[in-house]
Design a protein around this motif. Structure first.
Motif, PDB file in Angstrom:
ATOM      1  N   SER A 145      91.244  47.384  61.004  1.00  0.00           N
ATOM      2  CA  SER A 145      90.685  48.027  62.092  1.00  0.00           C
ATOM      3  C   SER A 145      89.164  48.279  61.947  1.00  0.00           C
ATOM      4  N   ASP A 146      88.296  48.729  62.783  1.00  0.00           N
ATOM      5  CA  ASP A 146      87.079  49.172  62.779  1.00  0.00           C
ATOM      6  C   ASP A 146      86.835  50.477  61.824  1.00  0.00           C
ATOM      7  N   GLU A 147      87.876  51.302  62.011  1.00  0.00           N
ATOM      8  CA  GLU A 147      88.070  52.623  61.170  1.00  0.00           C
ATOM      9  C   GLU A 147      88.134  52.148  59.478  1.00  0.00           C
ATOM     10  N   THR A 148      88.854  51.265  59.253  1.00  0.00           N
ATOM     11  CA  THR A 148      89.111  50.671  57.725  1.00  0.00           C
ATOM     12  C   THR A 148      87.812  49.982  57.550  1.00  0.00           C
ATOM     13  N   ALA A 149      87.315  49.025  58.404  1.00  0.00           N
ATOM     14  CA  ALA A 149      85.961  48.248  57.898  1.00  0.00           C
ATOM     15  C   ALA A 149      84.930  49.413  57.806  1.00  0.00           C
ATOM     16  N   THR A 151      85.123  52.446  56.568  1.00  0.00           N
ATOM     17  CA  THR A 151      85.317  53.489  55.399  1.00  0.00           C
ATOM     18  C   THR A 151      85.745  52.407  53.976  1.00  0.00           C
ATOM     19  N   LEU A 152      86.955  51.695  53.937  1.00  0.00           N
ATOM     20  CA  LEU A 152      87.275  51.073  52.583  1.00  0.00           C
ATOM     21  C   LEU A 152      86.283  49.851  52.624  1.00  0.00           C
ATOM     22  N   GLY A 153      86.105  49.270  53.711  1.00  0.00           N
ATOM     23  CA  GLY A 153      85.134  48.142  53.953  1.00  0.00           C
ATOM     24  C   GLY A 153      83.725  48.495  53.269  1.00  0.00           C
ATOM     25  N   ALA A 154      83.320  49.709  53.901  1.00  0.00           N
ATOM     26  CA  ALA A 154      81.808  50.057  53.671  1.00  0.00           C
ATOM     27  C   ALA A 154      81.677  50.435  52.194  1.00  0.00           C
ATOM     28  N   PHE A 155      82.805  50.961  51.454  1.00  0.00           N
ATOM     29  CA  PHE A 155      82.872  51.327  50.119  1.00  0.00           C
ATOM     30  C   PHE A 155      82.785  49.903  49.428  1.00  0.00           C
ATOM     31  N   CYS A 156      83.356  49.105  49.737  1.00  0.00           N
ATOM     32  CA  CYS A 156      83.549  47.766  49.120  1.00  0.00           C
ATOM     33  C   CYS A 156      82.054  47.101  48.903  1.00  0.00           C
ATOM     34  N   VAL A 157      81.300  47.028  50.285  1.00  0.00           N
ATOM     35  CA  VAL A 157      80.024  46.714  50.400  1.00  0.00           C
ATOM     36  C   VAL A 157      79.277  47.294  49.735  1.00  0.00           C
ATOM     37  N   THR A 158      79.271  48.863  49.713  1.00  0.00           N
ATOM     38  CA  THR A 158      78.373  49.671  48.979  1.00  0.00           C
ATOM     39  C   THR A 158      78.525  49.165  47.424  1.00  0.00           C
ATOM     40  N   LEU A 159      79.592  49.130  46.851  1.00  0.00           N
ATOM     41  CA  LEU A 159      79.922  48.857  45.580  1.00  0.00           C
ATOM     42  C   LEU A 159      79.387  47.462  45.038  1.00  0.00           C
ATOM     43  N   MET A 160      79.299  46.503  46.032  1.00  0.00           N
ATOM     44  CA  MET A 160      78.882  45.165  45.755  1.00  0.00           C
ATOM     45  C   MET A 160      77.296  45.269  45.921  1.00  0.00           C
ATOM     46  N   THR A 161      76.646  45.808  46.846  1.00  0.00           N
ATOM     47  CA  THR A 161      75.089  46.175  47.004  1.00  0.00           C
ATOM     48  C   THR A 161      74.700  46.816  45.452  1.00  0.00           C
ATOM     49  N   GLY A 162      75.377  47.551  45.098  1.00  0.00           N
ATOM     50  CA  GLY A 162      75.018  47.993  43.829  1.00  0.00           C
ATOM     51  C   GLY A 162      75.061  47.092  42.653  1.00  0.00           C
TER      52      GLY A 162
END
Length: 200
Positions: A145-149, A151-162
């Motif tokens: 879902s967009d909500e999961t993308a 939240t959890l998806g944004a968390f993963c992308v933030t971790l990956m960017t770091g």
């Protein structure tokens, strides 16, 4: 292949060789065997083409994230074992000589000078997160879902960017998947302790 695909492939090769800032429209035309007018016709601009080429390069890394094939990640979906395996695979792509992730850092640092690239990649981040969620939690990307993308998806992308930043800045001290997983384990333990304290 038509000009659109030829341009995309040529832009991918140019990015790998020269990066965003040093690649010119003429470089792409020479590499793709097309013409300058084709860039505008199919992509609107050189920067829009380069942004799409970078997204395509990242998408090409999908099998490496899975460890070589669909369903090959060990551990139950949502488990620390799955988390560790996924991030071990992702970090493995950062260790490789000539890793494409240096391009992400270039786009990040030079975003103000390449606003069209920055804007395109910013829009692509949500879909990147949507693609990472099933690898970690199981299921299908189309069911995220967009909500999961967001939240959890944004968390993963933030971790990956770091991680990309740390592996580009100083690979010798950048965390591996074991340290990352232990950090998450400590966060989970702290939360459980806080919940138990509050409950008692």
């Amino acid at each position: 292949m038509g000009h659109r695909e030829d341009l995309l492939d040529g832009a991918k090769r140019c990015l790998a060789q020269k990066g965003f800032a040093r690649t010119t429209a003429r470089d792409i035309v020479k590499e793709s065997g097309t013409n300058l007018a084709s860039i505008g016709y199919h992509y609107g601009s050189k920067d829009a083409l380069l942004a799409q080429a970078y997204v395509a390069l990242v998408e090409d890394m999908g099998p490496a994230f899975e460890g070589g094939g669909e369903g090959s990640l060990p551990g139950e979906p949502g488990s620390l074992e799955r988390f560790q395996a996924l991030w071990s695979n992702i970090i493995g792509t950062m260790r490789e000589p000539g890793s494409i992730w240096r391009l992400g850092m270039e786009a990040l640092v030079m975003g103000d000078r390449m606003p069209e690239v920055r804007d395109h990649l910013a829009r692509a981040q949500r879909e990147a997160g949507r693609g990472l969620v099933p690898l970690l939690m199981g299921g299908r990307e189309e069911d995220v879902s967009d909500e999961t993308a967001d939240t959890l998806g944004a968390f993963c992308v933030t971790l990956m960017t770091g991680l990309i930043a740390q592996w580009n800045f100083d690979p010798a001290t950048a965390p591996d998947a074991d340290r990352l997983t232990e950090g998450l384990r400590q966060v989970i333990a702290g939360m459980r302790l806080a919940e138990n304290t509050t409950a008692s």
